[in-house]
Write an enzyme that holds these catalytic residues in place. Sequence first.
Site, PDB file in Angstrom:
ATOM      1  N   GLY A 164       0.826  -1.193   0.000  1.00 26.26           N
ATOM      2  CA  GLY A 164       0.000   0.000   0.000  1.00 26.26           C
ATOM      3  C   GLY A 164       0.860   1.242   0.000  1.00 26.26           C
ATOM      4  O   GLY A 164       2.055   1.202   0.322  1.00 26.26           O
ATOM      5  N   LYS A 165       0.240   2.359  -0.380  1.00 21.03           N
ATOM      6  CA  LYS A 165       0.970   3.616  -0.417  1.00 21.03           C
ATOM      7  C   LYS A 165       0.004   4.766  -0.240  1.00 21.03           C
ATOM      8  O   LYS A 165      -1.113   4.743  -0.759  1.00 21.03           O
ATOM      9  CB  LYS A 165       1.722   3.765  -1.743  1.00 21.03           C
ATOM     10  N   GLY A 166       0.421   5.774   0.520  1.00 17.12           N
ATOM     11  CA  GLY A 166      -0.425   6.933   0.762  1.00 17.12           C
ATOM     12  C   GLY A 166       0.377   8.206   0.724  1.00 17.12           C
ATOM     13  O   GLY A 166       1.553   8.212   0.316  1.00 17.12           O
ATOM     14  N   GLY A 167      -0.249   9.294   1.171  1.00 16.28           N
ATOM     15  CA  GLY A 167       0.406  10.585   1.104  1.00 16.28           C
ATOM     16  C   GLY A 167       1.587  10.720   2.032  1.00 16.28           C
ATOM     17  O   GLY A 167       2.498  11.509   1.776  1.00 16.28           O
ATOM     18  N   TYR A 168       1.600   9.948   3.138  1.00 16.21           N
ATOM     19  CA  TYR A 168       2.639  10.123   4.141  1.00 16.21           C
ATOM     20  C   TYR A 168       3.644   8.980   4.195  1.00 16.21           C
ATOM     21  O   TYR A 168       4.572   9.005   4.996  1.00 16.21           O
ATOM     22  CB  TYR A 168       1.991  10.280   5.525  1.00 16.21           C
ATOM     23  N   GLY A 169       3.464   7.957   3.404  1.00 19.12           N
ATOM     24  CA  GLY A 169       4.414   6.856   3.434  1.00 19.12           C
ATOM     25  C   GLY A 169       3.853   5.608   2.792  1.00 19.12           C
ATOM     26  O   GLY A 169       2.901   5.652   2.029  1.00 19.12           O
ATOM     27  N   LYS A 170       4.458   4.465   3.144  1.00 17.77           N
ATOM     28  CA  LYS A 170       4.107   3.188   2.527  1.00 17.77           C
ATOM     29  C   LYS A 170       3.672   2.181   3.583  1.00 17.77           C
ATOM     30  O   LYS A 170       3.914   2.355   4.774  1.00 17.77           O
ATOM     31  CB  LYS A 170       5.319   2.625   1.770  1.00 17.77           C
ATOM     32  N   LYS A 228       3.400  -0.095   8.654  1.00 17.56           N
ATOM     33  CA  LYS A 228       2.980   1.203   8.137  1.00 17.56           C
ATOM     34  C   LYS A 228       4.037   2.229   8.513  1.00 17.56           C
ATOM     35  O   LYS A 228       4.323   2.425   9.698  1.00 17.56           O
ATOM     36  CB  LYS A 228       1.618   1.580   8.731  1.00 17.56           C
ATOM     37  N   ASP A 254     -14.832   6.713   9.041  1.00 11.11           N
ATOM     38  CA  ASP A 254     -14.261   6.497   7.708  1.00 11.11           C
ATOM     39  C   ASP A 254     -14.508   5.068   7.229  1.00 11.11           C
ATOM     40  O   ASP A 254     -13.603   4.395   6.729  1.00 11.11           O
ATOM     41  CB  ASP A 254     -12.763   6.804   7.705  1.00 11.11           C
ATOM     42  N   LYS A 293     -15.446   2.428   4.739  1.00 10.11           N
ATOM     43  CA  LYS A 293     -15.467   2.282   3.288  1.00 10.11           C
ATOM     44  C   LYS A 293     -14.751   0.976   2.953  1.00 10.11           C
ATOM     45  O   LYS A 293     -14.016   0.421   3.784  1.00 10.11           O
ATOM     46  CB  LYS A 293     -14.770   3.462   2.607  1.00 10.11           C
ATOM     47  N   ASN A 346     -11.019   0.340   3.808  1.00 10.18           N
ATOM     48  CA  ASN A 346     -10.609   0.231   5.209  1.00 10.18           C
ATOM     49  C   ASN A 346     -11.081  -1.053   5.871  1.00 10.18           C
ATOM     50  O   ASN A 346     -11.041  -1.167   7.097  1.00 10.18           O
ATOM     51  CB  ASN A 346     -11.112   1.436   6.001  1.00 10.18           C
ATOM     52  N   ASP A 384      -7.176   1.532   9.755  1.00 10.07           N
ATOM     53  CA  ASP A 384      -7.073   2.973   9.503  1.00 10.07           C
ATOM     54  C   ASP A 384      -7.978   3.769  10.438  1.00 10.07           C
ATOM     55  O   ASP A 384      -9.120   4.096  10.117  1.00 10.07           O
ATOM     56  CB  ASP A 384      -7.413   3.298   8.049  1.00 10.07           C
ATOM     57  N   THR A 400     -14.764  10.259   3.982  1.00  6.26           N
ATOM     58  CA  THR A 400     -14.680  10.091   2.537  1.00  6.26           C
ATOM     59  C   THR A 400     -16.047  10.444   1.965  1.00  6.26           C
ATOM     60  O   THR A 400     -17.056   9.861   2.380  1.00  6.26           O
ATOM     61  CB  THR A 400     -14.286   8.638   2.183  1.00  6.26           C
TER      62      THR A 400
END
Length: 461
Positions: free
Chosen positions: A75-81, A100, A195, A197, A200, A213, A233
């Site tokens: 996985g990957k997001g705005g702040y890291g992997k 994470k 959140d 969805k 998650n 999350d 979201t």
Amino acid sequence: MSAIFDIELQDAGLLHRDESDYEDEIDAVSGLFALVSQLPCVNLDAVMTVSIYEESINQREKVGPVDFELCKVIGKGGYGKVFQVRKKTGNDSGTLFAMKVLRKASIIKNQKDTDHTKTERNILESVKHPFIVDLKYAFQTHHKLYLILEYMCGGELFQHLNNEGIFLEDTARFYLCEIILALEHLHLQGIIYRDLKPENILLDAEGHIKLTDFGLCKEHIQEGALTHTFCGTIEYMAPEILTRNGHGKAVDWWSLGSLMYDMLTGSPPFTSDNRKRTIDKILRGKLNLPLYLTADARDLIRKLLKRQVSQRLGAGSSDGEQVKAHRFFRHINWHDVLSRKLVPPFTPKLKSDDDVSQFDKKFTSAAPIDSPVEYTLSESANGVFQGFTYEAPSILDDVFSPQSRYLSSMSQPRIVNARSPRKTTIRGFSPRTPHFHLHNLHLQRHGGMNNTEDTEMVELE
């Protein structure tokens, strides 16, 4: 069974006592022992025996990045992997985990992001439940934060829903049952999830779900209390969050209704090609329910998606009990759900314990490298993350935890083919694909690598 006696000795009274005083005390103590002897005996057959020896007890070891081998990016997001990692040291050497990794410099730019990170770490440590992902370790370096979570090899529910297109009602019911118990448990702890969805919701090797999350959660919410943070979201966001009139735990039941609609139809109930129109539909749009849904399913969705909070199912003081009592779940034994005795509709097909086939290939095909940092934080800035470190509990804590008791009663799952009869035979078709405009925003959110602030903390213009 042992009794605890709290006997207070008064010095002034010790100097003037006769034999009758002692006789009275002896009679009193004898009476206590007689009372204890009448208590029910412990059933020795129900007692769990634990062998205690040095190797069996986790000595609350301190760990760091060097204790984990990076295997795959999952996985990957705005702040890291997020990595699949294998522990190299300690009593759990060889065990797979999800790691994470968050960059401090990116998080600390925004106070909200800093608060969200602390919230997630605190909730992961304090909340233990069969359907909530478990935190194993948390530690930090001068530049990064690390959360070591149990590895959920089944991937995201989003991926399976995207592949399947839509779920049969029995399939959706299974996932909804486990999600309801997770939300209910969070609410009992004074936590609003905010959140919910498909991205998650993770699946384990047997096909059971776990929520993950927790960065957007709100803690310490008492019955009837409201909070005003705009977060979540968009497609699953309750109207009262959008209007900023204050919201409580009922927002999670709205999200559950949106998720149920998504599972059964291929997209959330209110979507459009831009955020403003999506928001307008959530606030004022008509809820269209397909005729192929059963009457019970339509009724449950309607009651969960009531814009008037007081009329929404689950909004009352009974919370999740009200949702569980709906006739859509009339054949469900909730004790069996909690004990993980229901047969999962889907069991991940894995070739090995480190198989990552259930995760998106655009992540798993990337080289598993913990990227170098770009900025160096000052000592004062680093102090913001004081207390982040979490040491794994001992084996005795695990033995007597509620989660271990739930897991000890697990039944062996079997594979059930539950493909939807409404799924087209055209190769590559899914009602969740951008081509059919039913889940365009959802796929963009999942596929993009944008900053979390852009994708989740959306401000109304």
